[in-house]
Scaffold this active site. Structure first.
Site, PDB file in Angstrom:
ATOM      1  N   GLU A  32       7.225 -21.605   8.466  1.00  0.00           N
ATOM      2  CA  GLU A  32       7.482 -20.746   9.227  1.00  0.00           C
ATOM      3  C   GLU A  32       8.585 -21.296  10.295  1.00  0.00           C
ATOM      4  OE1 GLU A  32       4.609 -21.493  13.094  1.00  0.00           O
ATOM      5  OE2 GLU A  32       3.563 -20.626  11.305  1.00  0.00           O
TER       6      GLU A  32
ATOM      7  N   GLU B 295       0.783  -1.101   0.023  1.00  0.00           N
ATOM      8  CA  GLU B 295      -0.045  -0.108  -0.163  1.00  0.00           C
ATOM      9  C   GLU B 295       0.867   1.307  -0.011  1.00  0.00           C
ATOM     10  OE1 GLU B 295      -2.582  -0.683   3.279  1.00  0.00           O
ATOM     11  OE2 GLU B 295      -3.956  -1.925   2.193  1.00  0.00           O
TER      12      GLU B 295
END
Length: 312
Positions: A125, A94
């Site tokens: 992860e 963004e």
């Protein structure tokens, strides 16, 4: 990428985390009317800003350090797994439309790569090696900042990213939602937003995710304010490249200058649609090339360029 941790050891670690705690008072939540569940969830969410507020000094210190590095050409890199990784990628994606940054300036890396944005990548992860490889792929160095994001504060990918970045001389921030986390301890700037147990046991996409989103909003937005990407609360570092942005650009110039439509159109035409430059041509009464030069000399800070123009 398969974890070699003892399952019982991992279970014990998780049980010790506040974000994983079981809340017996909510054991019958599935029997409640929908409105009551919504009220419970809304009440839980309302506690998150208070938890963030308790860590504002640490957040502000981290932002100042990030801005100093980025002013020297550094990048802001988010690293995380699962929800935490997705939030980092979201915040990074963004920045170009909001602040006209180059896509390489703010970057999000997620354990398992782009595929992990929409699906679970098994074992990703748990791999610190994968984090090191991802950062090496970006060429992370001393002027960069790496933010490890993990609700638990124990995710190997996030910790591995912070440790590797720190070894490379980069600024490091560890954002977690449990106290005394390994992630915060590994980073120069540890930020622990302790939101407490979740409505659904261990579902850290809820309060923990909201807390992480709020902090990432602050990190990127206030850093960009410090870098001169805004003028007051106006997003002036945008370029009018389509109809929607042209309309928004005209409004921003109008709000910043109070000028009439015809003067705004002339200013934007003279500055190739650059809002910040157009504002400067109007307020300082200079031409387009002069506005560009003044802004370049001021490092892109509109207020500084205006001050310099009035002194000439």
């Amino acid at each position: 990428m398969t974890s070699t941790s003892n399952p019982r050891d991992l279970q014990a670690q998780l049980e010790a985390l506040t974000t994983e705690a079981f809340r017996p008072e909510l054991a019958d939540i599935d029997r409640l009317p929908t409105l009551d569940i919504a009220r419970l969830m809304n009440g839980e969410d309302a506690t998150v800003p208070t938890a963030v507020a308790e860590r504002l000094p640490e957040i502000a210190a981290a932002i100042d350090a990030v801005a100093e590095r980025m002013a020297r050409g550094g990048r802001l890199v988010y690293a995380g797994a699962g929800t935490a990784g997705r939030l980092g990628v979201l915040d990074a994606s963004e920045c170009p439309p909001t602040f006209n940054t180059d896509p390489s300036q703010v970057v999000g890396v997620i354990a398992g790569g782009p595929e992990a944005m929409v699906t679970s990548v098994e074992g990703a992860e748990d791999s610190a090696d994968l984090a090191r490889a991802d950062l090496d792929g970006l060429g992370v160095g001393p002027v960069d900042t790496v933010v490890g994001v993990s609700a638990s504060g124990r995710t190997p990918y996030a910790i591995g990213a912070v440790e590797h970045a720190r070894a490379r001389g980069a600024l490091t921030i560890g954002l977690a939602c449990n106290a005394d986390s390994a992630l915060a301890a590994a980073a120069e700037h540890g930020i622990e937003i302790v939101v407490g147990p979740e409505l659904l046991t261990g579902s850290t996409r809820l309060k923990a995710g909201t807390a992480q989103k709020l902090v990432l909003n602050m990190l990127s937005t206030i850093t960009m304010i410090r870098l001169g990407k805004t003028y007051g609360n106006l997003m002036v570092d945008v370029r009018a490249s389509n109809d929607k942005l042209r309309a928004r650009s005209r409004r921003i110039v109008a709000l910043a200058t109070g000028a009439q439509d015809d003067e705004i159109e002339r200013a934007l035409a003279a500055t190739d649609g650059e809002v910040k430059n157009a504002i400067l041509t109007i307020l300082a009464e200079v031409d387009g090339p002069t506005a560009g030069r003044l802004l370049a000399e001021a490092g892109g800070h509109l207020r500084a360029a205006l001050a310099a123009a009035t002194m000439k």
